[in-house]
Structures are given as structure tokens and as C-alpha cells.
Design an enzyme around this catalytic site. Sequence first.
Site, PDB file in Angstrom:
ATOM      1  CG  ASN A   1      46.343  43.989  49.568  1.00  0.00           C
ATOM      2  OD1 ASN A   1      46.730  43.383  50.565  1.00  0.00           O
ATOM      3  ND2 ASN A   1      46.486  43.514  48.339  1.00  0.00           N
TER       4      ASN A   1
ATOM      5  CE  LYS B   1      49.778  44.383  47.251  1.00  0.00           C
ATOM      6  NZ  LYS B   1      50.137  44.267  45.857  1.00  0.00           N
TER       7      LYS B   1
ATOM      8  CG  HIS C   1      45.557  40.419  45.362  1.00  0.00           C
ATOM      9  ND1 HIS C   1      46.801  40.254  44.829  1.00  0.00           N
ATOM     10  CD2 HIS C   1      45.359  41.756  45.495  1.00  0.00           C
ATOM     11  CE1 HIS C   1      47.357  41.451  44.660  1.00  0.00           C
ATOM     12  NE2 HIS C   1      46.505  42.378  45.063  1.00  0.00           N
TER      13      HIS C   1
ATOM     14  CD  GLU D   1      50.448  40.728  45.126  1.00  0.00           C
ATOM     15  OE1 GLU D   1      50.177  40.663  46.337  1.00  0.00           O
ATOM     16  OE2 GLU D   1      50.716  41.806  44.547  1.00  0.00           O
TER      17      GLU D   1
ATOM     18  CD  GLU E   1      43.830  45.176  42.982  1.00  0.00           C
ATOM     19  OE1 GLU E   1      44.287  46.158  43.575  1.00  0.00           O
ATOM     20  OE2 GLU E   1      44.099  44.015  43.309  1.00  0.00           O
TER      21      GLU E   1
ATOM     22  N   GLY F   1      51.761  47.398  41.574  1.00  0.00           N
ATOM     23  CA  GLY F   1      53.145  47.561  42.040  1.00  0.00           C
ATOM     24  C   GLY F   1      54.118  48.066  40.980  1.00  0.00           C
TER      25      GLY F   1
ATOM     26  CB  SER G   1      50.234  51.954  40.299  1.00  0.00           C
ATOM     27  OG  SER G   1      51.182  50.904  40.176  1.00  0.00           O
TER      28      SER G   1
HETATM   29  P1  PGA Z   1      49.667  48.504  44.461  1.00  0.00           P
HETATM   30  O1  PGA Z   1      48.866  47.168  44.781  1.00  0.00           O
HETATM   31  O2  PGA Z   1      48.820  49.664  44.923  1.00  0.00           O
HETATM   32  O3  PGA Z   1      50.956  48.373  45.215  1.00  0.00           O
HETATM   33  O4  PGA Z   1      49.859  48.559  42.987  1.00  0.00           O
HETATM   34  C1  PGA Z   1      47.476  47.066  44.637  1.00  0.00           C
HETATM   35  C2  PGA Z   1      47.014  45.695  45.045  1.00  0.00           C
HETATM   36  O5  PGA Z   1      47.756  44.725  44.848  1.00  0.00           O
HETATM   37  O6  PGA Z   1      45.910  45.539  45.582  1.00  0.00           O
END
Ligand code: PGA
Length: 239
Positions: free
Chosen positions: A8, A10, A86, A88, A158, A164, A201
Site C-alpha cells: 500500500n 499511500k 483502510h 486512514e 491491521e 506506521g 509496521s
Molecule cells: P505501515 O502501513 O506498513 O506503514 O505500518 C500499513 C498500512 O497502512 O497498510
Amino acid sequence: MSKLVFGNQKMYMNRESVIDFINNLKTLNNLENVVVFPSYLYLTDYSGVVNFGSQDVSNNENGAYTGEVSASQIKSTGAKYSLVGHSERRSYHKEDNNDFLLKINNLIKEDLIPVFCIGENETEYDNKETKKVLFDQITSVYNNLSINDIPKIIIAYEPVWAIGTGKTPNNEEISEVVSYIKELVNDRYNTSNIKVLYGGSVNNKNVDSLNEMDIVDGYLIGGSSSKIDEFKYIIERCL
Ligand code: PGA
């Protein structure tokens, strides 16, 4: 042991870095288990290189919705997948279960594979409410889907507090939650072998340890999926 590697990306990259990334990715022979989720702008750049998908989709089918991208437009790029739900999108864009239901239905109508993202926040984790939260996130959408469509969906577990942050649950916790999700969906909706990814992460430093879990079908990777060296390392460890 082979794992799915979903990246992903982003809003991390611009055209120049996407082109570099693709040229570098092409040097790998086997990208069968890999799916990249770039910005809408760069979907077609991945055509013929690797499987790809969108990070979101409109909950409308078509029409006067400025700034939105429909499932059929995504399909026309050659994409095969789309993320839905997601964290976000849930927190910054206030998307809810009704949006996810519409989005999943729109994707399935176009034969695109929804990757439905779920997970608890830190307070819920601390209060040991993870399973309850996941139960609600899954059933409030799945109860309204056609039973035939449920096996078409990949779930990405997740934990919001792991995205993150560099923090992850330990393998025992991830395995317990992933097996809970599989049992819940398989028992309740009469499916078998649904796929569940772990995300939050995942990086080149912890992938070997995460790979010790057989129950996890692969990973949804954010930050490390736009750093080509890290992403290539992860891909090679997941073949
Ligand atoms: P990250 O994000 O690997 O940066 O923690 C995962 C995601 O948001 O799908």
C-alpha cells in the site's frame, strides 16, 4: 512457505520515483505473489509489470461525483484489486460500514477483489476488546452481502496502533486473531479457506519472524512498500 505481499503505497510517491521503483522491481523474476497499490495516477504504469490495485473506490457506480473514481474505471486500468476500509479512510474520511458495503458490492460487480481492512485501535487493544471490535467490523458489513460474494474478499487485519508506528503485536497475538477471523467468517458464512493478511509496521527487519506463522496468508505493507530495497527483500523472503 509462500506469502502474499501487498504494498500500500499511500500518497508517498511521485512520477519520477514511481518509474524508478518499477524499473527496479522488474529485475525480480517472480512477482506472482505481489500486488502493488499505488496512487490512482500511477495504476497504468504497473500494467504488465506486476498485479496492481487501487487504494480506494467510490461508493457510487458512475455519475456526477467530482474527484471520485469508480470500480469500472479502476477495472479499465487492468487493476485486479482494491483496498476497502483502510483505517486512514475510516478515521480521516469518516467512512463507515455502509460505505464499505457499497464499495465491496461495486468492486465485486466488476470482478475486482476487495481487500477489506479491519483492526482495533490502541485503547481497544489495551482493553482486550480486539475480537469484539473485529466481530462488529466484519458482521456489520458481511451480514448485508450476498453469501456467494463473501469468499471473494481478502481480509487485511491491521491493528490501528501498529500502522506506521514500528510497533506490532507478537506472533502469538497475531496468530490468535487471524485464526479467530478465519473461524468467524468460515463458520458464520459457510466459507472455507478465506485469506487473511497481517498489516501494520511489516518491514525487512521483522518479516522473517512474521513468516514463522503459517496461519497468516501474507502482508499488507505500507511504508516499506515504497522503499524498493526493503520491498524487494520482503518479496524474496516471501516466495
Ligand atoms: P505501515 O502501513 O506498513 O506503514 O505500518 C500499513 C498500512 O497502512 O497498510
